[in-house]
Design a protein around this motif. Structure first.
Motif, mmCIF file in Angstrom:
data_model
loop_
_atom_site.group_PDB
_atom_site.id
_atom_site.type_symbol
_atom_site.label_atom_id
_atom_site.label_comp_id
_atom_site.label_asym_id
_atom_site.label_seq_id
_atom_site.Cartn_x
_atom_site.Cartn_y
_atom_site.Cartn_z
ATOM 1 N N ASP A 106 0.828 -1.205 0.000
ATOM 2 C CA ASP A 106 0.000 0.000 0.000
ATOM 3 C C ASP A 106 0.867 1.261 0.000
ATOM 4 O OD1 ASP A 106 -2.608 0.944 -0.216
ATOM 5 O OD2 ASP A 106 -2.808 1.283 1.933
ATOM 6 N N GLN A 116 1.397 3.915 -3.146
ATOM 7 C CA GLN A 116 0.849 5.209 -2.703
ATOM 8 C C GLN A 116 -0.657 5.155 -2.465
ATOM 9 O OE1 GLN A 116 2.809 7.637 -5.923
ATOM 10 N NE2 GLN A 116 3.734 8.687 -4.162
ATOM 11 N N GLY A 117 -1.080 4.052 -1.802
ATOM 12 C CA GLY A 117 -2.465 3.959 -1.349
ATOM 13 C C GLY A 117 -3.433 3.373 -2.345
ATOM 14 N N ARG A 118 -3.008 2.351 -3.097
ATOM 15 C CA ARG A 118 -3.893 1.794 -4.132
ATOM 16 C C ARG A 118 -4.228 0.317 -3.914
ATOM 17 N NH1 ARG A 118 -1.531 1.696 -9.242
ATOM 18 N NH2 ARG A 118 0.587 2.138 -8.553
ATOM 19 N N SER A 150 -0.424 3.787 6.019
ATOM 20 C CA SER A 150 -0.298 4.089 4.596
ATOM 21 C C SER A 150 -1.134 5.310 4.212
ATOM 22 C CB SER A 150 -0.743 2.885 3.767
ATOM 23 O OG SER A 150 -2.139 2.689 3.887
ATOM 24 N N PRO A 151 -0.944 5.826 2.989
ATOM 25 C CA PRO A 151 -1.638 7.050 2.574
ATOM 26 C C PRO A 151 -3.160 6.987 2.659
ATOM 27 C CG PRO A 151 0.156 6.582 1.072
ATOM 28 C CD PRO A 151 0.053 5.403 1.990
ATOM 29 N N GLN A 152 -3.743 5.790 2.495
ATOM 30 C CA GLN A 152 -5.212 5.703 2.582
ATOM 31 C C GLN A 152 -5.661 5.160 3.938
ATOM 32 O OE1 GLN A 152 -7.030 3.034 -0.275
ATOM 33 N NE2 GLN A 152 -5.452 1.468 -0.035
ATOM 34 N N ASP A 205 -6.568 9.849 -5.907
ATOM 35 C CA ASP A 205 -5.262 9.188 -5.889
ATOM 36 C C ASP A 205 -5.291 7.810 -5.245
ATOM 37 O OD1 ASP A 205 -3.968 11.341 -7.155
ATOM 38 O OD2 ASP A 205 -3.751 12.389 -5.242
ATOM 39 N N THR A 206 -6.097 7.636 -4.199
ATOM 40 C CA THR A 206 -6.100 6.355 -3.485
ATOM 41 C C THR A 206 -7.285 5.501 -3.929
ATOM 42 O OG1 THR A 206 -7.485 7.036 -1.607
ATOM 43 C CG2 THR A 206 -5.105 7.523 -1.480
ATOM 44 N N ARG A 208 -9.285 3.836 -1.956
ATOM 45 C CA ARG A 208 -10.405 4.110 -1.058
ATOM 46 C C ARG A 208 -11.226 5.300 -1.556
ATOM 47 N NH1 ARG A 208 -11.316 2.145 3.794
ATOM 48 N NH2 ARG A 208 -9.203 1.276 3.897
ATOM 49 N N GLU A 209 -10.546 6.376 -1.932
ATOM 50 C CA GLU A 209 -11.246 7.559 -2.445
ATOM 51 C C GLU A 209 -11.916 7.262 -3.780
ATOM 52 O OE1 GLU A 209 -8.530 11.252 -0.806
ATOM 53 O OE2 GLU A 209 -7.740 10.025 -2.447
#
Length: 442
Positions: A116, A120-122, A209-211, A425-426, A428-429
């Protein structure tokens, strides 16, 4: 998109090494060992991202015991393959299956959180309580846990993983070089978990992590599986052939999520759809026919037998599917969700065994036709409240992914049903999910 028109989530599932259809490896162009090469996965990842798919979903078969040497299976390590894909993509989500029955929570949490960060949060984790009893033979032998024990262990497993991912609070990594403060110790917590199946001190060895943590996917359709998904999952895969069943499943999952204090929109339902595309309906039917023929009738009957838990000898090709002969779900050791969906299709449409083999998509709702015909089915289910999107069960790799991106995606975009570019970017978003709430460390 038009106001009020739902925008679907679209993911692509990579199954059985070279395609969802078990005859794909013989029908496709290319070497039979392509599933062991980096080129296949790079091609799929780049193509899927060019088509703006929300995510690639990688199934994992921990052993080849069910298929032996008959055909390739998706037994490569999930995180390793997704890491390869992460390195050549920037926006698409990367979802991998990993078992709660045959892993340890600390190791799994560390591996998926590592990926993750590097993506970068994917990343998403598809949590599965392994139903295949032969896997135990690769882990020391003994008795494969029954359904109830597998889910009890899975509940605790997911609890531990979430606590580990939250063991570093947001902002715990300070990085103040002048003050010599790398991380704030008051915001990094041991979890000190002691339970029936696991004892894990924690914390994670690196920041969240980013997300906030990988997105949780789940596919259990039994009552126990649904309850676990309602409690923990962000996204739920499901096999639903009949529209009314699909609507009922989504309604049930949203209701169960609300009973756990969650907003119903915080859980996304992505029914599987086995799609065989062609420029014309005739082209699609010929593609399907080729895969069916190379796989063979006998092999198809054996596969159906495993899916529904009926002996091969009672499955007479030109007689009605003998739904009345099946035993109770509680005694079935395979996927209950697949079984229920297939039987529902056979009964509702009064199918012979031959007709069922041709239309059940290996366990998934099947659509064979043009992009317009597939989009019609998706639009009907989306507007009926049967889905938040779909998981494409790609028939043959990599051509099925190319077909989806080149034919289906433009048609969905033309109808205003699918986005034209990534907006976040992620993962989750991108899926429209809220940020995860911190799980208490103790």
């Amino acid at each position: 998109m038009d106001a009020g028109t739902p925008s679907m989530i679209l993911t692509a599932a990579l199954m059985h090494g070279l395609g969802m259809h078990t005859g794909a490896w013989m029908a496709r162009e290319g070497d039979a060992g392509d599933h062991l090469t980096p080129g296949l996965y790079k091609d799929i990842a780049r193509t899927a991202e060019a088509g703006k798919l929300h995510a690639i979903f990688l199934a994992e078969q921990m052993t080849n015991q069910e298929v032996g040497t008959e055909r390739p299976c998706g037994a490569l390590d999930t995180v390793t393959v997704l890491s390869l894909m992460a390195g050549i993509t920037d926006r698409i989500g990367l979802v991998g299956t990993a078992s709660t029955t045959y892993n340890q929570p600390y190791d799994l949490a560390r591996r998926f959180a590592t990926l993750d960060h590097l993506s970068q949060g994917r990343v998403g984790w598809n949590s599965i309580a392994t139903p295949n009893p032969t896997v135990i033979e690769m882990f020391g032998g003994g008795s494969h846990p029954d359904h109830a024990e597998r889910y009890a262990r899975a509940d605790e497993f997911i609890d531990v993983v979430l606590k580990l991912w939250d063991s570093w609070e947001e902002g715990a990594l300070v990085g103040d070089k002048e003050a010599g403060v790398f991380a704030d110790p008051d915001r990094v917590h041991e979890i000190n978990h002691v339970g029936e199946y696991f004892s894990v001190k924690g914390p994670m060895p690196f920041a969240r992590s980013p997300q906030g943590g990988p997105v949780i996917f789940q596919a259990g359709s039994s009552d126990r599986g649904r309850d676990q998904a309602a409690k923990y999952a962000d996204v739920v895969f499901t096999a639903q052939h009949v529209l009314e069943d699909a609507v009922a499943f989504r309604d049930d999952m949203r209701r169960r999520a609300a009973e756990y204090g969650r907003h119903p929109d915080s859980i996304k339902i992505l029914p599987d759809m086995s799609v065989v595309l062609g420029a014309t309906e005739k082209d699609a039917q010929e593609r399907k026919q080729l895969m069916d023929e190379v796989f063979g009738v006998t092999a198809n009957i054996k596969k159906l037998s495993k899916r529904v838990g009926l002996p091969v000898e009672v499955l007479k090709l030109d007689e009605k599917f003998p739904a009345h002969l099946r035993g109770p779900d509680a005694e079935f050791t395979g996927s209950i969700g697949f079984r229920r969906s297939i039987v529902s299709l056979a009964v509702k449409e009064d199918l012979t065994v031959r007709e069922l083999i041709g239309s059940y998509g290996g366990g998934h709702h099947q659509v064979v036709g043009t992009a317009e015909q597939v989009a019609d089915q998706m639009q009907e289910r989306l507007l009926a409240g049967a889905a938040d999107g779909f998981t494409l069960m790609v028939d043959m790799l990599p051509s099925g992914v190319h077909d989806a991106v080149e034919m289906l995606v433009p048609e969905l975009q033309r109808r205003g049903l699918f986005h034209t570019d990534y907006e976040h970017d992620t993962l989750r978003e991108s899926l429209g999910l809220p940020a995860p709430a911190l799980v208490p460390a103790g």
